[in-house]
Scaffold this motif. Structure first.
Motif, short mmCIF file in Angstrom:
data_model
loop_
_atom_site.label_atom_id
_atom_site.label_comp_id
_atom_site.label_asym_id
_atom_site.label_seq_id
_atom_site.Cartn_x
_atom_site.Cartn_y
_atom_site.Cartn_z
N GLU A 168 0.84 -1.21 0.00
CA GLU A 168 0.00 0.00 0.00
C GLU A 168 0.87 1.25 0.00
OE1 GLU A 168 -3.57 -1.91 2.75
OE2 GLU A 168 -2.39 -0.25 3.50
N VAL A 169 1.91 1.23 0.83
CA VAL A 169 2.79 2.40 0.90
C VAL A 169 3.53 2.58 -0.42
CG1 VAL A 169 4.86 3.32 2.02
CG2 VAL A 169 3.04 2.34 3.41
N TRP A 170 4.01 1.49 -1.00
CA TRP A 170 4.70 1.59 -2.29
C TRP A 170 3.80 2.24 -3.34
CZ3 TRP A 170 7.34 -3.90 -2.90
CH2 TRP A 170 8.39 -3.98 -1.97
N GLN A 171 2.54 1.81 -3.35
CA GLN A 171 1.59 2.35 -4.30
C GLN A 171 1.45 3.87 -4.11
OE1 GLN A 171 0.64 0.42 -6.65
NE2 GLN A 171 -0.40 2.15 -7.63
N ALA A 172 1.37 4.27 -2.83
CA ALA A 172 1.22 5.70 -2.53
C ALA A 172 2.45 6.47 -3.01
CB ALA A 172 1.03 5.90 -1.03
N VAL A 173 3.63 5.90 -2.83
CA VAL A 173 4.86 6.58 -3.24
C VAL A 173 4.92 6.72 -4.77
CG1 VAL A 173 7.38 6.46 -3.25
CG2 VAL A 173 6.12 5.82 -1.19
N ARG A 174 4.53 5.65 -5.47
CA ARG A 174 4.53 5.71 -6.94
C ARG A 174 3.57 6.80 -7.45
NH1 ARG A 174 4.02 -0.02 -6.90
NH2 ARG A 174 6.08 -0.96 -7.02
N GLU A 175 2.42 6.90 -6.79
CA GLU A 175 1.45 7.93 -7.22
C GLU A 175 2.02 9.33 -7.02
OE1 GLU A 175 -2.30 7.32 -5.27
OE2 GLU A 175 -2.45 5.29 -6.14
N LEU A 176 2.76 9.48 -5.92
CA LEU A 176 3.38 10.77 -5.64
C LEU A 176 4.30 11.19 -6.77
CD1 LEU A 176 4.72 10.75 -2.00
CD2 LEU A 176 3.02 12.21 -3.05
N ALA A 177 5.20 10.28 -7.13
CA ALA A 177 6.18 10.60 -8.17
C ALA A 177 5.48 10.85 -9.49
CB ALA A 177 7.19 9.46 -8.29
N ALA A 178 4.41 10.11 -9.74
CA ALA A 178 3.66 10.30 -10.98
C ALA A 178 3.08 11.71 -11.06
CB ALA A 178 2.55 9.26 -11.10
N ARG A 179 2.81 12.32 -9.91
CA ARG A 179 2.28 13.68 -9.89
C ARG A 179 3.37 14.73 -9.92
NH1 ARG A 179 -2.76 14.49 -6.38
NH2 ARG A 179 -4.00 12.66 -6.84
N GLY A 180 4.65 14.30 -10.00
CA GLY A 180 5.74 15.26 -10.15
C GLY A 180 6.45 15.61 -8.85
N THR A 181 6.11 14.94 -7.75
CA THR A 181 6.80 15.22 -6.50
C THR A 181 8.16 14.52 -6.50
OG1 THR A 181 4.64 15.18 -5.42
CG2 THR A 181 6.56 15.07 -3.98
N THR A 182 9.16 15.21 -5.99
CA THR A 182 10.48 14.60 -5.85
C THR A 182 10.51 13.84 -4.53
OG1 THR A 182 11.38 16.51 -6.97
CG2 THR A 182 12.96 15.08 -5.84
N VAL A 183 10.92 12.58 -4.58
CA VAL A 183 10.89 11.76 -3.37
C VAL A 183 12.30 11.29 -3.04
CG1 VAL A 183 9.98 9.67 -2.29
CG2 VAL A 183 8.56 10.95 -3.90
N LEU A 184 12.72 11.58 -1.80
CA LEU A 184 13.96 10.98 -1.29
C LEU A 184 13.55 9.95 -0.25
CD1 LEU A 184 17.07 10.85 -0.92
CD2 LEU A 184 16.82 12.58 0.83
N LEU A 185 13.95 8.73 -0.52
CA LEU A 185 13.48 7.62 0.29
C LEU A 185 14.69 6.95 0.92
CD1 LEU A 185 10.97 5.33 0.21
CD2 LEU A 185 12.39 4.42 -1.58
N THR A 186 14.63 6.66 2.20
CA THR A 186 15.71 5.84 2.76
C THR A 186 15.13 4.48 3.09
OG1 THR A 186 15.41 6.15 5.12
CG2 THR A 186 16.51 7.92 3.94
N THR A 187 15.93 3.47 2.95
CA THR A 187 15.43 2.14 3.25
C THR A 187 16.58 1.19 3.51
OG1 THR A 187 14.04 0.33 2.45
CG2 THR A 187 15.34 1.49 0.80
N GLN A 188 16.29 0.14 4.25
CA GLN A 188 17.30 -0.91 4.42
C GLN A 188 16.87 -2.15 3.64
OE1 GLN A 188 17.33 -2.50 8.40
NE2 GLN A 188 15.60 -1.23 8.98
N TYR A 189 15.70 -2.05 2.95
CA TYR A 189 15.21 -3.19 2.19
C TYR A 189 15.62 -3.04 0.73
CZ TYR A 189 12.34 -3.75 6.31
OH TYR A 189 11.92 -3.89 7.60
N LEU A 190 16.35 -4.01 0.24
CA LEU A 190 16.87 -3.90 -1.12
C LEU A 190 15.75 -3.95 -2.13
CD1 LEU A 190 19.93 -6.25 -0.65
CD2 LEU A 190 19.67 -3.86 -0.07
N ASP A 191 14.74 -4.81 -1.88
CA ASP A 191 13.67 -4.93 -2.86
C ASP A 191 12.84 -3.65 -2.94
OD1 ASP A 191 12.79 -5.43 -0.31
OD2 ASP A 191 11.15 -6.72 -0.95
#
Lengths: 248, 253
Positions: A168-191
Motif C-alpha cells: 500500500e505504501v509503495w503504491q502511494a509513493v509511486r502515485e506521488l512521483a507520478a504527480r511530479g513530487t520529488t521523493v527521497l526515500l531511505t530504506t534498508q530493504y533492497l527490494d
C-alpha cells in the motif's frame, strides 16, 4: 532539486557522515540504501533542517538548508521513521491540523479529500490509536502531502509494516512521483529500492559508495549467466495469495 | 514566520485541548492528591491545629490550591515529553510554522487544565465548609495570582519536558514543588516553627502567595504582602521562561 555536497556530521567522536555527495532530479524517486546506523536518517534530518551539518552544503528546491531554513521548510515534507501522527486525535483531525498549520483554506475539505485518496474515509472519524500500522503509515504520508510540497522525505517508510501495508505504501509513493513530487526515500530493504527508485545510492560507513540506476548497479557485477532454476513461489507470494491480495 | 504565530498557536492549542477533553482522567488525578490532603488535614489533623482562624478549611484552601497547580503541571512536562518522543514534534519543526507556537500551545493548555482542576478543588472545599465573603474584585485578584503562579510553574515544567530521558524523569521534578507548601504558612502559622525552618518558611514564595490569597478570601487588607507574592510569581516566570526558551532553542538547533 536536492543537492548534497561533501556533507559531514559527527556525534562527539563518532563520524556518521564523512563527505556525502548526491543529487536528486526533479520528479524522481531517489533511494538512499544502507544498513542500520549507516547515516541515512542523519542525512534526512540535515535536509529537513532539524540538524546542522558540521561541514559541506545541502540545498533543497534551490534553497540552502543552513542559510534559508524557513524557505526549505516551505518546500519539503518529512515523514519520519516512526509514524508522526497524533494518536488521540482522529485521522481527519490530524489532517485538518496539518492543513491549518500550512495556512491553507478549508482544512476540512482537504482532510476529506486525502482520506478518500488513501482509502481512510471509513476510519476518518476514529482515534488514530485504533489504527493498524499500515493505516497509520498511510495517514502519516497523507499528512505529508498537504500543501503539495515539491519535495518529500520518506525515512524508512515501510520498516515494521506487514507485506500488505508495505505494498500500500509503495503504491502511494509511486502515485506521488507520478504527480511530479520529488521523493527521497531511505530504506534498508533492497527490494524496496528495486521496486520504487529511479536512482539508488548506497550509503556505507558515512560515504556514498555507489550511485546509479538499477541497471547501472547491476552492471557492476559480472554479466548474467544463463542458468535453469525451478521457479519456486516466494513466501511473500504464498502469503499474499492466501490472504487474497495481488502483488502489484 | 512570526506573522503566523497566533494562527499556529491557536491550531496547536486546539489539538492539545482535545488531548485534555479526551482524557479527563488527567484532570481528575491532578485533583485527587490535593483533595486527599485537604480531607486529611481538615478532618484528621485539623482539630489539633491552632490556625487562629474560625474555619480551618478556609485557612487551608490557599495552600491546597498551590499544591493542585504543582501537581497539575507535571502533566505538561509529560505531554511535551510524549510529543518529543513520538516524532510529531519533529514533524511540526520541519513545517513552516512559528517555532515557539509548539511550546505556547502546551503552556496555554496547561493553564486551561489547571484552572479546571482548581475549580474542582474549590467546589470540594465549598462542600467541606469553605466560605468566603470576598467580592468580585478579590476573587479576580485570587484568579490573577493563580494564573501567574500556574504560568511560572508551567514554564518551569517545560524544561524537564524538553530534556528528560525517561517519562518518570519528565514528571518527577514536580514532587519537591508539591511539598514546598508544607514548609510554609499553608498548613500552620509559621510562629511555632523552630528558628531556621521558620526563617525559610517565611521567606519562600509559597508563604507570600498563600498569605495574599488568604487575605483576599477573608477580606483582610493585603498590604504590601501581595506585591511580594506578585514579585515572586513574575520573577519565577521570567527566569523559567528564559531557561525554557534557551533549552528549546538548543533542542531544535
Amino acid at each position: 532539486m536536492i543537492r548534497v555536497q561533501a556533507l559531514e556530521k559527527s556525534y562527539k567522536d563518532l563520524k556518521v557522515l564523512r563527505g556525502v555527495d548526491f543529487e536528486v532530479a526533479r520528479g524522481s524517486i531517489f533511494a538512499l540504501l544502507g544498513s542500520n546506523g549507516a547515516g541515512k536518517t542523519t542525512v534526512v534530518r540535515i535536509l529537513s533542517t532539524l540538524l546542522k551539518a558540521d561541514a559541506g552544503s545541502a540545498g533543497v528546491n534551490g534553497f540552502d538548508v543552513a542559510a534559508q531554513p524557513a524557505r526549505v521548510r516551505e518546500s519539503i515534507s518529512l515523514t519520519g521513521q516512526f509514524a508522526a501522527v497524533d494518536e488521540i486525535l482522529t485521522g481527519r483531525e490530524n489532517l485538518a491540523l496539518v492543513a491549518r498549520l500550512r495556512h491553507l483554506k478549508d482544512p476540512g475539505k482537504i482532510a476529506d479529500d486525502l482520506l478518500d485518496r488513501f482509502s481512510l474515509t471509513d476510519a476518518g472519524g476514529r482515534k488514530v490509536a485504533t489504527y493498524s500500522g499500515g493505516m497509520r503509515r498511510r495517514l502519516d504520508i497523507a499528512m505529508s502531502l498537504i500543501g503539495d510540497p515539491p519535495v518529500i522525505f520518506l525515512d524508512e517508510p515501510t520498516t515494521g509494516l506487514d507485506p500488505e501495508a508495505r505494498i500500500e505504501v509503495w503504491q502511494a509513493v509511486r502515485e506521488l512521483a507520478a504527480r511530479g513530487t520529488t521523493v527521497l526515500l531511505t530504506t534498508q530493504y533492497l527490494d524496496e529500492a528495486e521496486q520504487l527508485a529511479d536512482r539508488i545510492a548506497i550509503l556505507h560507513e558515512g560515504r556514498i559508495i555507489v550511485n546509479g540506476t538499477l541497471t547501472e548497479l547491476k552492471q557492476l557485477l559480472p554479466p548474467a549467466k544463463v542458468e535453469y532454476v525451478e521457479k519456486q513461489p516466494t513466501l511473500e507470494d504464498v502469503f499474499l495469495t492466501l490472504v487474497g491480495k495481488d502483488k502489484r | 514566520m512570526t506573522r503566523h504565530f497566533f494562527g499556529d498557536t491557536t491550531a496547536l492549542l486546539g489539538r492539545s485541548l482535545r488531548h485534555i477533553t479526551r482524557s479527563m482522567d488527567t484532570i481528575i488525578t491532578t485533583t485527587v492528591m490535593p483533595i486527599m490532603f485537604m480531607l486529611l488535614f481538615v478532618y484528621v489533623f485539623g482539630g489539633a491545629i491552632q490556625s487562629g482562624s474560625d474555619s480551618y478549611v478556609t485557612y487551608l484552601l490557599p495552600g491546597i490550591l498551590l499544591i493542585t497547580v504543582a501537581s497539575g503541571i507535571s502533566y505538561t512536562a509529560y505531554r511535551l515529553f510524549l510529543d518529543m518522543q513520538s516524532g510529531i514534534f519533529e514533524r511540526f519543526q520541519s513545517m513552516p510554522i512559528a517555532r515557539s507556537a509548539v511550546l505556547w500551545a502546551h503552556v496555554l493548555t496547561s493553564l486551561v487544565a489547571n484552572l479546571i482542576s482548581l475549580a474542582v478543588v474549590v467546589v470540594v472545599a465549598l462542600i467541606m465548609g469553605f466560605r468566603s465573603s470576598a467580592g468580585i474584585g478579590a476573587w479576580l485578584g485570587v484568579l490573577g495570582l493563580l494564573v501567574l503562579f500556574t504560568l511560572a510553574l508551567t514554564w518551569l515544567a517545560v524544561i524537564p519536558g524538553l530534556t528528560a530521558k525517561t517519562i518518570d524523569g519528565a514528571s518527577a521534578f514536580s514532587y519537591p514543588l508539591v511539598f514546598l507548601p508544607f514548609l510554609s504558612s499553608a498548613f500552620v502559622p509559621t510562629d511555632t516553627m523552630p528558628g531556621p525552618v521558620r526563617a525559610f518558611a517565611e521567606n519562600q514564595p509559597v508563604t507570600s502567595i498563600v498569605n495574599a490569597i488568604r487575605d483576599l478570601f477573608t477580606q483582610q487588607p493585603v498590604g504590601s504582602g501581595i506585591w511580594v507574592a506578585i514579585a515572586w510569581c513574575v520573577g519565577l516566570l521570567v527566569v523559567a521562561y528564559a531557561f525554557a526558551m534557551s533549552t528549546y532553542r538548543r533542542r531544535i538547533a
